[in-house]
Design a protein around this motif. Sequence first.
Motif, PDB file in Angstrom:
ATOM      1  N   VAL A  23       0.784  -1.162   0.134  1.00 22.19           N
ATOM      2  CA  VAL A  23      -0.076   0.018  -0.001  1.00 22.19           C
ATOM      3  C   VAL A  23       0.888   1.346  -0.018  1.00 22.19           C
ATOM      4  N   ALA A  26       2.577   1.523  -3.421  1.00 19.96           N
ATOM      5  CA  ALA A  26       1.749   2.044  -4.374  1.00 19.96           C
ATOM      6  C   ALA A  26       1.547   3.631  -4.170  1.00 19.96           C
ATOM      7  N   LEU A  90      -1.587  -0.668  -7.030  1.00 19.28           N
ATOM      8  CA  LEU A  90      -1.719  -1.315  -5.816  1.00 19.28           C
ATOM      9  C   LEU A  90      -1.543  -2.957  -5.877  1.00 19.28           C
TER      10      LEU A  90
END
Length: 393
Positions: A23, A26, A90
């Motif tokens: 996360v 990304a 992601l």
Amino acid sequence: MNTGRKAARHFVFWLLLGLAAGVFLAAVLSCHEYQTMADITGAVLRSDSLAEGLKNSYAFQSFSLEMNTEGSKYLAAYGYRPMRNWGAYLPFTAGISVLLFQLAGLCTFRVRYREDLQTKKRIRELTEYLRAVNSGEGAMLRRREDDFSHLEDEMYKTVTELQSAKEAAVKNHEVLAERIADIAHQLKTPLTSMSLMTELLEEYQTIETEEYYSRLSNQIERLKNLVTGLLALAKLDSHGVVFHVERVEVPELLEAVSELLREIMTERGISFVAEESKGECFIYGDRQWTEEAVLNILKNCVEHTPDGGRIVASYSQNPIYTELQIEDGGSGFHAKELPHIFERFYRGEGAAKDNAGIGLALAKAVLEQQNGQICAENTADGHAGFRIKWYFS
């Protein structure tokens, strides 16, 4: 915690770390893409030409903040935001991060698993060593340098000191038993002579000397009992007694023992009651020595039971042991007496004058050497009680 649960927790821990890293990565990539687009857009806007702006975008690095600001305003007007492409990155970043973190977790898990195995092995080795020492078997301690080295050294020192102390104690105990036996044997000769003399003097008694003669006879009998008890204790201490194990019925045992004291109990008006249990109740032991042990216990109960009192014996049996409980009719043990009841030559309050204080010690030694156990306690009614257990080996 077993290995499966540890592995599952390890997997989940590193999975969560991988997802969090994915996360974060990304978000970083999305922001970086937006900043790059803002720089290029700002350069194009300054050149009023896409080709010229792309060509000259690197020439305005010193003004990148200004170009970035212009590009950001332009992109914001068309709905572009720094985190717009976060969702597109992601899956890729999360997959890569999870894979890398799981590989790292697998490596650490294997390392810790091997360390746990080594730790358990070392603990098992030390435990087996202590178990072998406690059972009297010869055991060698494998010395090695690891986290348990200091513990190993201290264990070795402690075991060595305990073995030396045990050997010294056993030797001293054997010497003491031999000395007691020698003294008891030496006393038997003069006691025998004294007994013969009192028998010869019996026909010459007068009214004036009759009381003295009775006292002398009682003291000689007391000395005989003391010598007999000392010899028995010496044999038990030196493990010189060979027990002839047989099946002994508890009701028959109590009947034989109570019969030996029936004259004294009848004279004092003391009643003896044996409460029967359901089914058979028996023990495995030497009948003669066991009767001697129970007789000494019952004698103690008779001494502390007032005239006209009552002694109750109850027994029961389960798959593990046979239990015999004997309760006198007295006022119970004093709290200070309980820790010393079975000590040699200890005479509690209310003991008979001719009590040498070795009867209960002898009973305890006999019972314990026949896989038994005895304890003294005060009953709920305030009387003194003895609880005996014979375990089935």
